[in-house]
Design an enzyme around this catalytic site. Structure first.
Site, PDB file in Angstrom:
ATOM      1  N   ARG A   1      34.591  44.761  37.269  1.00 55.97           N
ATOM      2  CA  ARG A   1      35.040  44.357  36.008  1.00 55.97           C
ATOM      3  C   ARG A   1      33.992  44.273  34.947  1.00 55.97           C
ATOM      4  NH1 ARG A   1      37.442  38.499  34.110  1.00 55.97           N
ATOM      5  NH2 ARG A   1      39.011  39.358  32.493  1.00 55.97           N
TER       6      ARG A   1
ATOM      7  N   SER B   1      41.148  40.808  27.751  1.00 55.33           N
ATOM      8  CA  SER B   1      41.138  41.354  29.280  1.00 55.33           C
ATOM      9  C   SER B   1      41.978  40.218  29.888  1.00 55.33           C
ATOM     10  CB  SER B   1      39.932  41.606  29.779  1.00 55.33           C
ATOM     11  OG  SER B   1      39.966  41.973  31.108  1.00 55.33           O
ATOM     12  N   SER B   2      43.096  40.233  30.538  1.00 51.51           N
ATOM     13  CA  SER B   2      43.898  39.222  31.074  1.00 51.51           C
ATOM     14  C   SER B   2      43.107  38.394  31.985  1.00 51.51           C
ATOM     15  CB  SER B   2      45.063  39.399  31.527  1.00 51.51           C
ATOM     16  OG  SER B   2      45.948  40.206  30.463  1.00 51.51           O
ATOM     17  N   MET B   3      43.303  37.288  32.514  1.00 54.29           N
ATOM     18  CA  MET B   3      42.870  36.395  33.539  1.00 54.29           C
ATOM     19  C   MET B   3      43.014  37.063  34.930  1.00 54.29           C
ATOM     20  SD  MET B   3      44.389  32.762  32.870  1.00 54.29           S
ATOM     21  CE  MET B   3      43.945  31.869  34.499  1.00 54.29           C
ATOM     22  N   PRO B   4      42.202  37.455  35.944  1.00 53.07           N
ATOM     23  CA  PRO B   4      42.466  38.270  37.171  1.00 53.07           C
ATOM     24  C   PRO B   4      43.487  37.775  37.770  1.00 53.07           C
ATOM     25  CG  PRO B   4      39.958  37.878  36.743  1.00 53.07           C
ATOM     26  CD  PRO B   4      40.992  37.203  35.549  1.00 53.07           C
TER      27      PRO B   4
END
Length: 371
Positions: A34, A82-85
């Site tokens: 990431r 960038s969204s939460m994993p």
């Protein structure tokens, strides 16, 4: 701790929390780094927004925490992230891919989600599109540097990406008011579309006749609006200017709707789908709270000290909310996964329903309009 240890800890948390279940997606999360895709991002502090990069001591921990990372600001408002994993993993699991599926991703953002898709299915099966050319080009470079070469396109994702259609799966990482017709026509019959609506993800299977239908996912998703496809935002002063003497004031008389209450999570989700085309909220002062539907300028002003509501505009929003809440309770307070969405083949109104597409309990999607 090293980045590898931080990534391993994050993945363990996703597995233990149930967001990451299948071996294929777990391998993808293990292999895709990431930090390559979010080398810098914005973080809100007491002093405002600050740009975070590798010079920050907390950067690595922030990258590998289960948190949303803001990539772009529009003034003081986030407009890309960038969204939460855990959210990414939940969506990717819901995509139910097969090894030979082709996928269109709406909203490239950092490119991290596209990299996960490439790792799982192969770059030649992935197309990703974003309207932000600068973000898109940065994502393309990072994907290529990581060994992935999907089709990365600049454009308005509302219209999909016809050159690589048809797709087996479409996954949208931004919110729309209604499901775009292009997403359906660009998906093979039997294919799956994950469409983000307000506080809900519709899981739609495309029919042979060009319609699409399916239930909402149980997870309470919340995504940013698709850029270029939301009503004009009004300032606080413009919203307050809607409140005038033409409103009708009376006791609101339904305390269950103005206090926090356990077990009612599905009710606000339902109101956003079938009552509010685009809701805006303003805390006027210590006791008064204003709700406006920007779609048609209907409004309700609540005075919690006086326990009154004043309503104006073409619809009486409070009356509609009370009626829907009472009906929801009479149905046994159904959770969001008991509701579904039908998108007809003829381009007509998209409808929300309870339990069955032929149910007597059905509503036109709030704010729906012909494309």
């Amino acid at each position: 701790m090293t980045l590898d240890i931080l990534r391993s800890d994050l993945i363990s948390g996703l597995v233990e929390g149930g967001a990451l279940r299948s071996p294929g997606w777990r391998r993808a999360f293990e292999r895709v780094r990431r930090e390559v895709f979010v080398p810098r991002f914005w973080s809100e502090t007491n002093e405002g927004w600050e740009l975070v990069d590798g010079s920050w001591p907390e950067w690595a921990e922030m990258v590998y925490s289960d948190r949303l990372l803001v990539l772009r600001l529009d003034g003081d408002e986030p407009c890309s992230s960038s969204s939460m994993p855990s959210v990414m993993a939940t969506m990717l699991e819901a995509l139910a891919v097969r090894d030979d599926d082709t996928v269109l991703e709406i909203g490239t953002g950092s490119g991290y989600n596209a990299a996960l898709l490439c790792d799982r299915l192969g770059s030649n099966r992935i197309t990703t599109i974003d309207c932000d050319i600068e973000l898109m080009e940065a994502a393309r470079r990072r994907l290529s540097g990581h060994g992935y070469e999907p089709t990365v396109a600049a454009g308005d994702g509302f219209f999909g990406y016809a050159p690589n259609a048809p797709y087996d799966r479409i996954i949208a990482t931004c919110r729309v008011r209604q499901v775009p017709r292009a997403w359906i026509t660009q998906t093979r019959a039997g294919g799956l579309i994950l469409a983000m609506l307000p506080y809900a993800m519709a899981q739609l299977t495309v029919g042979q006749d060009g319609s699409a239908e399916g239930r909402f996912h149980h997870f309470p998703f919340g995504f940013m609006d698709m850029q270029g496809h939301r009503p004009r935002q009004l300032s606080r002063s413009e919203l307050l200017a809607l409140v005038d003497e033409a409103g009708e004031t009376r006791p609101y008389g339904h305390p269950a709707l103005v206090r926090e209450e356990k077990g009612r999570e599905a009710y606000p989700f339902l109101t956003r789908l079938v009552i509010f085309g685009h809701r805006a909220d303003v805390q006027v002062d210590g006791s008064r709270y204003l709700v406006v539907d920007l779609w048609d300028s209907s409004w309700s002003l609540y005075d919690h000290e006086k326990e009154t509501v004043t309503e104006g505009g073409p619809r009486r929003l409070w009356d509609i909310e009370v009626g829907l809440y009472d009906a929801w309770c009479s149905w046994g307070r159904p959770p969001r996964e008991r509701f579904g969405l039908t998108v007809p083949a003829d381009g007509g109104p998209q409808e929300v329903w309870l339990d069955d597409p032929r149910s007597e309990h059905r509503w036109t999607l709030a704010g729906w309009g012909p494309e």
